[in-house]
Write an enzyme that holds these catalytic residues in place. Structure first.
Site, PDB file in Angstrom:
ATOM      1  N   LYS A 131     -12.252  -4.898 -19.680  1.00  0.00           N
ATOM      2  CA  LYS A 131     -10.625  -4.583 -19.561  1.00  0.00           C
ATOM      3  C   LYS A 131      -9.880  -5.945 -18.869  1.00  0.00           C
ATOM      4  CE  LYS A 131      -7.622  -0.657 -17.501  1.00  0.00           C
ATOM      5  NZ  LYS A 131      -8.251   0.483 -16.705  1.00  0.00           N
ATOM      6  N   SER A 160      -6.044   4.438 -19.801  1.00  0.00           N
ATOM      7  CA  SER A 160      -6.013   3.396 -19.829  1.00  0.00           C
ATOM      8  C   SER A 160      -6.893   2.608 -20.267  1.00  0.00           C
ATOM      9  CB  SER A 160      -5.733   2.971 -19.131  1.00  0.00           C
ATOM     10  OG  SER A 160      -6.677   2.519 -17.810  1.00  0.00           O
ATOM     11  N   SER A 186      -9.095   7.554 -16.777  1.00  0.00           N
ATOM     12  CA  SER A 186      -9.131   6.172 -17.423  1.00  0.00           C
ATOM     13  C   SER A 186     -10.029   5.617 -18.386  1.00  0.00           C
ATOM     14  CB  SER A 186      -7.876   4.906 -17.115  1.00  0.00           C
ATOM     15  OG  SER A 186      -6.884   5.400 -16.405  1.00  0.00           O
TER      16      SER A 186
END
Lengths: 490, 483
Positions: free
Chosen positions: A82, A157, A181
């Site tokens: 990420k 996310s 997330s």
């Protein structure tokens, strides 16, 4: 064109193939790079691919293996990050325009641990800006899409991480989970996502959103793969004083022990019709499967979890408002041209931050303001204590708690963007776990009966008892058989 | 101060701690250096970094708290103080707020012979900010130097117990001496490693209700502190006497003009939005650690000065000079020990240390250092003096030699021929020679001009190249002159 069989393998399988020298890490890495090349224009999981770094690591891994040296189960395996993790020499934006051009001078501890263990870092994955969002639509660089249906969101996310793993671009990815997330996108993309106990994994070098809630965790296609990744990244880090000194167990050791004898708490608050019927059906079927495997279902109550979303949206924005103060255009990232210092700050922040960070900075600033602190921030912290106590009480009667991850399957892009409150409710089941600092996991529980989109089952465990979550998740995974690959991405 | 108004002062001191590294990272704390050379991602406030608390900072805070009689808190909590300023890289300062490490305590002072105690509210740990640099770049732009960002500070907050300017200065001096004695701070006001803000208000004499206060900043010397408060007393009393009200605000002292001027009003005051620092667990100080630190505390200036007066019969003035800094006090104690005690010897050691040795150090620009002179050597000098081997000029020369080169005073005296001549026959020869050489003066002395004895002694000493024992010379001359 569907993914080559090589990329369909699990980390554990591939590690075997690598050690039997059936395939080299360089071949695997090149295949993954080709897959990214072929699919990412449509998927948009990656913000940045680092082919040279990946090939170099893969060759390093192959050279080690030729000498008989294997550093970990991840040695030679392509992994995605990420874009919240700092990577030395590789731009790190956290999905925000305000960090455009920021090239960190060091690697996050987890990146260091992955690379030291031989993992091949493929690049940086798309995400909601500063990890604020549940659909990836808050990415400043355009949303990632769901490989099951390109018109839908992968969740957020860590949407890029989950989508990339599901689409067979990488074998595993790291995400972060502040209110769901990791688990929510894992659920929406049909993969396994684990948010460890707060303090289990170092946050050093992870761009902070809400420091008392943020936690790093793995997203993978199998439970065992997630366990292998956790084993590599977990453990105390002197640079993160909130990281635990507890020793890291071998998470794969008892993973095949099955569900027999486990007491699974079912919070009645989580199955009261708050989810779509198809989601609730798959969750109930999973619970029934556990019972059939010899587990006992226990009714438990989490009465304060209903205040979770409200408490979360005070604590998280409050901490974010402070964490995001450093983005002022002076030392890194975007700097908007302006005549005065004050104008430069203002312009930079206006242009650099998207709507959601701005909204949360304002919410958080308000919640911490003189005269409001006691009523908001302090009250929210008290709710956290109550939420944790609910779980403590539940864990007197059960070994883990199970329920839905997300009230819905993957929703359409644009469906909730104009309604932040609806978007916030996407995390209604995942937030308590962060507030209580507990480990939580999302494991595929089949496809929605009508939409044929993935549904995840959430398991929440005692502090630092990730092993039990993994064991229970593995039992369900074995029962359900291998999860299908998403077809939309080809 | 006018007759009608009582001055009330509370002081907030920021003392940089003498740790080698910063409070939350491994960067050095050394003063100076090219701008932004003592920095790392942590003190630059880069994304993703986290603070790692320096244990030495906690120990120094505990040490200071114990020395000042504070209650050391078993659990204290860091908090974020949020505000925007270019020298604050994270947009917040990591400090302590609701739960500081030390609570209560006080500083004892003697002012004009009267004992006073200024109580402390609290002591807490925090990080220093950087420094804005204006007009240094060629293009006239401003810069920020973050070398100081993250240097550990103790903030020491007094109660509004101070009632005069002298008391404010005395409090600050005493506190500074204590911190220096503890080895936690270098006491440098000019370089800003020991800084002070003053909360100043006036209330009618006899009142117990505090008036509205102003916070004064930027006084980097004792003189400026005095000037700033003096100015503020004038300013506030004029307002009050004119029937006006003092506005609560922060005022900056301008050393050029000797004035304070408004910096920001209460309305413009920051809302710091404090909340517990989530990146740091609460600081735990176990009782055993507190006891360990307590055992390692040095004897503090006041206790030491009292002991010097009590046990060594030194004057309050000498005791004060000797305890002005820890090096001098330690040197004095070691010298007395080496000499083997005795109030007489101690007095001699004190005189040499505060007189001749201090002069040598001053001339050499050595501050409180004593060059190569050791306590053992100083004790040796005193021993030689007491044995009559060394006299005035000889002492000076020996000390100078020992200060520059070090060595054993007996050896220096012997090799440089500085020993005093007390031998009666040698002195007698010299006296006879003078009496012969100055018959007129001898005549006049005998006729009653007694002050001529000094002249004759001087001539004998001159004849003996300054090495004659003055007492022996005196006695010999008097005997010969029949005086």
């Amino acid at each position: 064109m569907s993914a080559p069989a090589l990329l369909d393998r699990s980390i554990t399988d591939l590690a075997g193939a690598l050690s039997r020298r059936e395939v080299s890490s360089e071949e695997v890495t090149r295949a993954a790079l080709a897959r990214i090349e072929a699919t990412d224009e449509r998927l948009h999981a990656f913000l940045r691919v680092v082919p040279e770094r990946a090939i170099a690591s893969a060759r390093g891994s192959d050279a080690r293996r030729a000498r008989g040296e294997v550093r970990s189960p991840l040695d030679g395996i392509p992994i995605g990050l990420k874009d919240i993790f700092l990577t030395k020499g590789v731009e790190t934006t956290c999905g925000s325009r305000i960090l455009a051009g920021f090239v960190p001078p060091f690697d996050a501890t987890v990146v260091e641990r992955l690379e030291t263990s031989g993992a091949v870092v493929m690049g940086k994955l798309n995400m909601d800006e500063f990890a604020m969002g549940s659909s990836n639509e808050n990415s400043a660089f355009g949303p990632c899409r769901n490989p099951w249906d390109l018109e839908r969101t992968p969740g957020g996310s860590s949407g890029g991480s989950a989508a990339s793993v599901a689409a067979r671009q990488v074998f595993g990815a790291l995400g972060t989970d502040t209110g769901g997330s990791i688990r929510q996108p894992a659920s929406l993309c049909g993969v396994v996502g684990l948010k460890p106990t707060y303090g289990r994994v170092s946050r050093y070098g992870v761009v902070a959103f809400a420091s008392s809630l943020d936690q790093v965790g793995p997203i993978a296609r199998t439970v065992t793969d997630a366990a292998a990744m956790l084993g590599v990244i977990a453990g105390h880090d002197p640079r993160d004083q909130t990281s635990s000194l507890l020793p890291v167990p071998d998470y794969r050791a008892g993973i095949e022990e099955g569900a027999r004898g486990l007491r699974i708490g079912v919070p009645r608050e989580w199955l009261q019709g708050g989810s779509e019927a198809g989601v609730e059906r798959r969750v109930r079927e999973a619970l029934a499967a556990y019972e059939a495997m010899g587990a006992t279902l226990v009714d438990v109550e989490l009465p304060h979890s209903r205040y979770g979303v409200a408490a979360y949206y005070l604590v998280a924005p409050a901490e974010a408002s402070s964490n995001l103060a450093r983005y002022d255009g002076v030392r890194f990232g975007l700097r908007a041209p302006a005549r005065s210092l004050a104008d430069m700050y203002g312009e930079t922040r206006d242009q650099g931050f998207g709507a959601e960070p701005k909204r949360r900075i304002m919410l958080g600033t308000y919640a911490l303001s003189a005269g409001y602190y006691d009523a908001y921030y302090l009250r929210a912290q008290k709710v956290r204590t109550l939420v944790r106590r609910d779980f403590d009480r539940a864990f007197e009667r059960c070994d883990l708690v199970a329920g839905p991850v997300s009230p819905t399957v993957a929703f359409r892009l644009g469906e909730k963007v104009d309604d932040p409150l609806q978007m916030y409710l996407a995390d209604v089941f995942t937030i308590s776990c962060n507030l209580a600092a507990l480990p939580g996991l999302s494991v595929p529980a089949g496809l929605h009966p009508e939409s044929r989109l993935p549904v995840g089952l959430q398991l929440v465990g005692r502090p630092f008892d990730e092993a039990t979550l993994l064991r229970a998740a593995r039992a369900l995974e074995r029962e359900m058989g291998p999860s299908p690959a998403p077809e939309a991405i080809g | 101060m006018t007759r009608e108004w009582q001055l009330v002062v509370g002081l907030e001191v920021h003392a940089q701690l003498l740790t080698r590294s910063k409070i939350f990272c491994g960067c050095p704390t050394t003063f100076g250096g090219e701008p932004n050379t003592h920095v790392c991602p942590v003190c630059l406030g880069m994304p993703g970094v986290l603070p790692a608390l320096n244990r030495q900072v906690v120990e120094f805070a505990v040490r200071t708290g114990l020395a000042l009689g504070c209650a050391i808190q078993e659990k204290s909590v860091f908090a974020r103080k949020n505000y925007f300023y270019p020298d604050l890289p994270k947009g917040y300062q990591v400090s302590q707020y609701e739960l500081p490490i030390c609570v209560g305590g006080g500083v004892d002072l003697t002012l004009d012979g009267v004992e006073r105690r200024v109580r402390l509210t609290r002591i807490h740990m925090e990080e220093d900010a950087g420094k804005n640099l204006h007009g240094v770049a060629a293009d006239g732009s401003s810069g920020v130097d973050l070398n100081r960002a993250g240097v550990p500070l103790l903030e020491i907050v007094s109660e509004p117990d101070i009632r005069s300017i002298d008391e404010a200065v005395e409090y600050l001096k005493s506190l500074r001496a204590i911190l220096m004695f503890l080895g936690v701070n270098d006491g440098n006001l000019e370089e800003g490693s020991f800084r002070c803000d003053a909360n100043v208000s006036l209330m009618p004499v006899g009142s117990t209700v505090l008036g509205t206060r102003c916070e004064l900043k930027n006084m980097n010397s004792f003189r400026f502190l005095r000037q700033a408060i003096e100015f503020e007393v004038r300013r506030q009393s004029e307002i009050l006497e004119g029937g006006g009200r003092v506005v609560q605000e922060t005022r900056l002292f301008d050393p050029q003009r000797g004035e304070t001027r408004s910096m920001r009003s209460k309305e413009e005051a920051h809302d710091y939005r404090y909340f517990p620092e989530p990146d740091l667990p609460p600081v735990r100080v176990p009782a055993a650690w507190i006891e360990e630190v307590r055992r390692s505390l040095p004897e503090l200036p006041r206790a030491r000065a009292a002991r010097y007066q009590r046990d060594l019969s030194l004057s309050a003035y000498d005791a004060g000079l000797l305890t002005a800094d820890r090096e001098t006090a330690e040197f004095f104690d070691a010298s007395v020990r080496a000499r083997g005690g005795g109030a007489e010897s101690a007095k001699r050691i004190a005189n040499l240390l505060t007189g001749e040795v201090a002069r040598l150090a001053n001339d050499a620009g050595a501050g409180t250092s004593r060059g190569k002179l050791t306590p053992e050597a100083l004790a040796g000098v005193v021993r030689l003096t007491e044995a009559g081997t060394l006299g005035g000029p000889g002492i000076r020369q020996v000390l100078e030699e020992l200060f520059r080169q070090g060595g054993d005073p007996a050896v220096v005296v012997a090799s440089r021929g500085l020993a005093q001549v007390s031998d009666e026959s040698a002195v007698e020869g010299a006296c006879d020679a003078v009496l012969t050489a100055f018959p007129g003066e001898v005549e006049r002395f005998r006729a009653g001009e007694s002050k001529l004895l000094g002249f004759l002694v001087g001539q004998v000493m001159k004849g003996m190249k300054g090495k004659g024992n003055p007492a022996v010379v005196n006695a010999m001359l008097k005997r010969k002159l029949g005086a």
